[in-house]
Design an enzyme around this catalytic site. Structure first.
Site, PDB file in Angstrom:
ATOM      1  CG  ASP A 250       5.941  -3.721   1.102  1.00  0.00           C
ATOM      2  OD1 ASP A 250       4.516  -3.859   1.547  1.00  0.00           O
ATOM      3  OD2 ASP A 250       6.110  -3.235   0.031  1.00  0.00           O
TER       4      ASP A 250
ATOM      5  CG  HIS B  74       1.583   7.762  -6.555  1.00  0.00           C
ATOM      6  ND1 HIS B  74       1.613   7.355  -7.956  1.00  0.00           N
ATOM      7  CD2 HIS B  74       1.945   6.588  -6.001  1.00  0.00           C
ATOM      8  CE1 HIS B  74       1.916   6.121  -7.955  1.00  0.00           C
ATOM      9  NE2 HIS B  74       1.967   5.403  -6.843  1.00  0.00           N
TER      10      HIS B  74
END
Length: 409
Positions: free
Chosen positions: A273, A314
């Site tokens: 990340d 998404h």
């Protein structure tokens, strides 16, 4: 419709004739509740919702939406921000007296009165309240984080979405650089995540990412994706071979669950990340590697058995997703690597409300979307990336996410 007819409708129950049948259905569903699991609970919950909506008048629904729910949000968010829910939880499961100016209860008591009227607290006497299970849970960062981040941080984006659509001639938003969030908060930061970090709400956002998935089976559960049959056979067993790369995995909830469920896995587990997120990672097994990485750039781990993304696609419209997927495809080894996407797949009809709620969140905050099966095939196979969908591993109708297994064509 004339004014008198309209007012008569607005002040009458929405569907009084449906009440007897709904009550009958609820009584029948209650019989299955004990042994029917989550599916039976879900059916009963929807029937209970139908009953409330049938009993309400449109005027009451309007007041609930415009007065009651915003007021409840104000109280709940303030309770998180002041640490009230944590303090009440520490004081135990008992009635607690509230007094204006009481040290550590730095919150207007009127907020608590409204939360009790809405059913979120139990009122046990004048100025005296007891936590419900819901407000007890508000002492947990994974539950309370979303109230600060989504409602307190960027909640205006959905309320003012109509203004954004007005400016864009009512077009479906597909540009990640121009969103309702940018308009509502007057920011030129790249996206809602950057904006939330800029106002100090990054940790709350990370907590929410871990919180919304609570109570769901993890992607690697054998009832969803049989890891022992699909992933381990044929995997490189050398200790330095990358097994699973969790891309944009936040604080490591998924990769930690994988390690716990399959402690004897071959190869390496890797969490990726942004560096600012990796810096917040705590209590993660030291055997799980941590790499600061931006998925818009070249993937540093080549030829992994599986590249995994949970609720990442998404967040982005198709053009951005194509760039993200291209970086993964470049790193994949033909005939060996898999891309595993754990994300929402909306059915053509009868969508679950959490799926449609997620779609509204993505549209109003990020100009992105929750995708249908057709959307997924168009995105993965229709963009010339060399990827194909092998199978969509489906969960139950009440589960938000399904696992999309992909390989190089």
């Amino acid at each position: 419709m004339d004014a008198q007819t309209g007012l008569a409708i607005a002040t009458s129950p929405n569907d009084i004739a449906a009440i007897p049948n709904l009550v009958g259905d609820i009584n029948e569903f209650v019989k299955n509740l004990e042994n029917g699991g989550n599916e039976a609970r879900h059916k009963l919950l929807l029937k209970a919702r139908d009953l409330v909506q049938a009993l309400e008048t449109p005027r009451e629904t309007m007041i609930k939406h415009t007065w009651a729910q915003p007021g409840a949000a104000a109280g709940l968010i303030t309770g998180v921000d002041t640490g009230l829910w944590v303090l009440m939880a520490r004081d135990g499961d008992k009635p607690q007296k509230v007094a204006e100016g009481r040290e550590s209860w730095n919150i207007p008591c009127r907020l608590l009165r409204h939360l009790a009227a809405m059913g979120y607290l139990a009122e046990t006497g004048p100025g005296e309240y007891k936590l419900t299970n819901f407000t007890k849970s508000m002492s947990l960062p994974v539950i309370s984080g979303g109230y600060i981040a989504l409602l307190g941080g960027i909640g205006r984006s959905s309320i003012e979405f109509h203004k954004f659509l007005r400016k864009t001639n009512w077009r479906n938003p597909i540009d990640a650089t121009k969103t309702s969030m940018h308009l509502a908060y007057g920011t030129d930061l790249p996206n809602a995540f950057e904006y939330l970090r800029s106002i100090g709400y990054g940790p709350h956002t990370n907590n929410h990412m871990g919180g919304y998935r609570q109570g769901r089976l993890p992607w690697m559960h054998e009832s969803i994706y049989p890891v022992a049959k699909q992933l381990f056979p044929g995997a490189d067993s050398k200790p330095d071979a990358p097994l699973v790369v969790d891309i944009a995995g936040g604080l490591g909830h998924d990769i930690a669950e994988f390690q716990k469920m399959y402690p004897d896995h071959p190869g390496r587990l890797i969490l990726q990340d942004l560096p600012v997120v990796i810096a917040d990672v705590k209590d993660l097994d030291s055997n799980i590697e941590r790499i600061g990485y931006d998925f818009h750039t070249e993937q540093p781990i080549k030829g992994a058995r599986a590249y995994f993304m949970h609720s990442i696609m998404h967040d982005w419209p198709d053009d951005v997703c194509k760039r993200i997927l291209s970086r993964i495809a470049e790193a994949m080894k033909p005939g060996y690597s898999k891309l595993l996407i754990f994300d929402c797949v909306i059915p053509r009809t009868g969508a679950y409300w959490e799926n449609t709620a997620g779609d509204m969140l993505m549209m109003t905050q990020l100009s992105a979307l929750e995708r249908t099966q057709d959307n997924w095939y168009d995105l993965i196979e229709g963009n010339g990336l060399g990827l194909k969908i092998v199978k969509i591993w489906r969960c139950s109708d009440t589960d938000v996410e399904n696992l999309i297994e992909c390989e190089l064509a």
